[in-house]
Structure formats: structure tokens, C-alpha cells
Design an enzyme around this catalytic site. Sequence first.
Site, PDB file in Angstrom:
ATOM      1  N   ASP A  48      -7.303 -15.615   2.689  1.00 23.44           N
ATOM      2  CA  ASP A  48      -8.678 -16.079   2.947  1.00 23.44           C
ATOM      3  C   ASP A  48      -9.557 -15.824   1.728  1.00 23.44           C
ATOM      4  OD1 ASP A  48      -8.230 -16.909   5.613  1.00 23.44           O
ATOM      5  OD2 ASP A  48     -10.199 -16.146   6.217  1.00 23.44           O
ATOM      6  N   LYS A  97       0.876  -1.174   0.000  1.00 20.21           N
ATOM      7  CA  LYS A  97       0.000   0.000   0.000  1.00 20.21           C
ATOM      8  C   LYS A  97       0.909   1.218   0.000  1.00 20.21           C
ATOM      9  CE  LYS A  97      -4.108   1.965   0.306  1.00 20.21           C
ATOM     10  NZ  LYS A  97      -5.058   1.931  -0.824  1.00 20.21           N
TER      11      LYS A  97
END
Length: 356
Positions: free
Chosen positions: A251, A190
Amino acid sequence: MNKVAVLSGDGIGPEVMAEALKVLDVIAKKYNHTFEFKEGYVGGIAYDKTGLPLPEETIQLCENSNAVLFGSVGGPKWENLPPEKQPERGALLPLRKHFNLFANLRPVKIFPSLSHASSLKQELVKDGIDIIFFRELTGGIYFGQPKKIAEDGKSAVDTMAYKEEEIKRIAVKAFEAARLRNKKVCSVDKANVLMTSILWRKIVTELHEKEYSDIELSHMFVDNAAMQLVRWPAQFDVILTENMFGDILSDEASMITGSIGMLSSASLRDDQFGMYEPSHGSAPDIAGKNIANPIATILSAAMMLRYSFDMDKEASAVEKAIQKVLKDGYRTVDIMSEGQKEVSCSMMGNLIVERL
Ligand code: IPM
Ligand code: MG
């Protein structure tokens, strides 16, 4: 002697672990190896027995082993304990940190016979998906200090911190793996917001230029990566990322394969010691019912054979046996679909063993 610490933990942990041990026993016989399994308490059950989620004896057991097989920890019974006594925070994270298991490998692979179970449209997955995450596991916001809730209970802080060395060593692992695959690494950060990400990108880029220029390196912001994973997952090969981004993205990616019950993982450092665990949790709602999917744990045991014991052909044999069982139409309930044969957790283990 290949010494394995077996930490089955809570919930479905013991059930799925039993199946992985069955498979390893057969591998030992067939290929003439000796594994020494020693069981230790971890998580909620360890707290119940000793008052601590990660007792000293368990750490010692792991210290004296070449690899750790880990089931799963946690459950509603222990949710209201103080944070340091909770199974996840008090056992799993300290284990990773104590043993310096900085490299978390999570393969996301679609088994051809299961592609219909994917939560994505067939056209996006029909040509196969084969991604592997290299998630940094002992740094970042999980461990940075300060990390606390203020005394007045009105503010809290977590710290995201990375050092050059921590970034470099996980990046090396990812580049090395890419060399044996399709020579593509996507580094996720990021860097439009976080200072740690600016450093991350700089270190990864320098390392790439100096030592891995044969690999195709791309950078992607984490929000875009979350989107791209469901838009066009086939574009990815090796994904390199920091601790929390890797937690979240892996996930998400598991659903591409249809069930988190299929996802294995290995947590490694620079020698051959490693901890191997399914990516799923303890699933207390189905614990004790013999319906859990043991495949993620069995695949994790296969990773142990490959990474801790240099038993590549044995690992492949396990993976092939699993493919065969799926091809023959056997399914645990989480991956069940029309026309297939539903089997229990222990039956799935037996079927895999038969095919070995
Ligand atoms: C995982 C889990 C753990 C993590 C939890 C249980 C602490 O979600 O292994 O992905 O966040 O790392
Ligand atoms: Mg997670």
C-alpha cells in the site's frame, strides 16, 4: 478453452470489471482465443443473496475455472456483520487459503506520463520505478492459530507462524522472477525481534547459497524498508516478504506511482491457476458513479493472460494500449492533472480498447 470465473463483488468492483471484460473480448477476437466467462457472487452481494460471503457455488465455479478475476469486496453495509460473514474476512481470505494461492505478486511501476502524480519528489522517481513485491499470502499472522478474543472480551491473540516449506516456495518464486529482471532480491523481515523472521532469513539465505547465488540478495528490516521505499525507491527491484509486511509495504509503495487505482496483482500457486485482482478496495464512496479508474483491473487481466494462459504478447499489447491512452492525455479523476482530459471509467475502457 480458457475458463474464467468472474467475481465482480461490491462497490466499484462491477464497474471496473466490465472494462476489463471489454478488453479481454477484444484480445480474444484479435488473437483468436476463446475465453469463457462465468459470473459468481462474492462478498457483500453474495451475503445479501445467499447469507454467505463466499457461497459454495462460487467456490465450485472457481474450482471449474482456469483463473479467477476478482473485483473488490466490502462496504459500510456489511461492516457490522460477525467477522466470519464480513466480505474481506469471510470471502477474500478463505479464497486465497482454499486455493492455496501462496504467492501474491504486486508490481509497482511508474508510467512515465504519470510520474508527476507520484507523492514523492520528481527527482526520486524521474528515472522510473519498477518494483515487484512477492508477498507470502497464505501464512503468517493472517492465518496462524490460535486467533481469538477471550471469552471475557479482555484479551486477544493472533499467531504469527511459518514453516520452512512456506518460506521456501515463495522465495523460489521471487528468485526465479529476479532472474528474468535485474537479478536483485531484497528480503524484508523483522529478524531483530521475531522468531518467524529469524527462520525466514535462514531459509532464504540457504536457498540463495544453494540455488540462486547468481542473484544479488539483501536483507532489510521491515521498519527500514518502509523508510527506504520513500527515501530512495529506485534501489528496489524484487521485494520478498511475509504476508502482513507485504500488505502494508505494498500500500505504501502504491503511492509512489500516484494512485492505488493503477496497481494490479496476481495471486498464484505452483500450477497456472491464479486469482487476479486490483490492489484497491471497493471504494463505496464513488461506486455507481462511473468515475473509478479501471486500469488496475485491466492490468490484472493482463497478468492473467501472462501467468494463467501463457499469452505474453497479448498481455504486453494490453499494457502498451494503457500506456498509449495515458500518453494521449486521458485520465480518470484519481490521476487527473492540469491540461489533461478527464474521462469516465467506461470511457477509459473504450479508449484502451480502441488502441488495441
Ligand atoms: C490486500 C487487502 C486485504 C489483505 C484485506 C482486504 C483483507 O488489504 O489484498 O492487500 O489484507 O490482504
Ligand atoms: Mg492491503
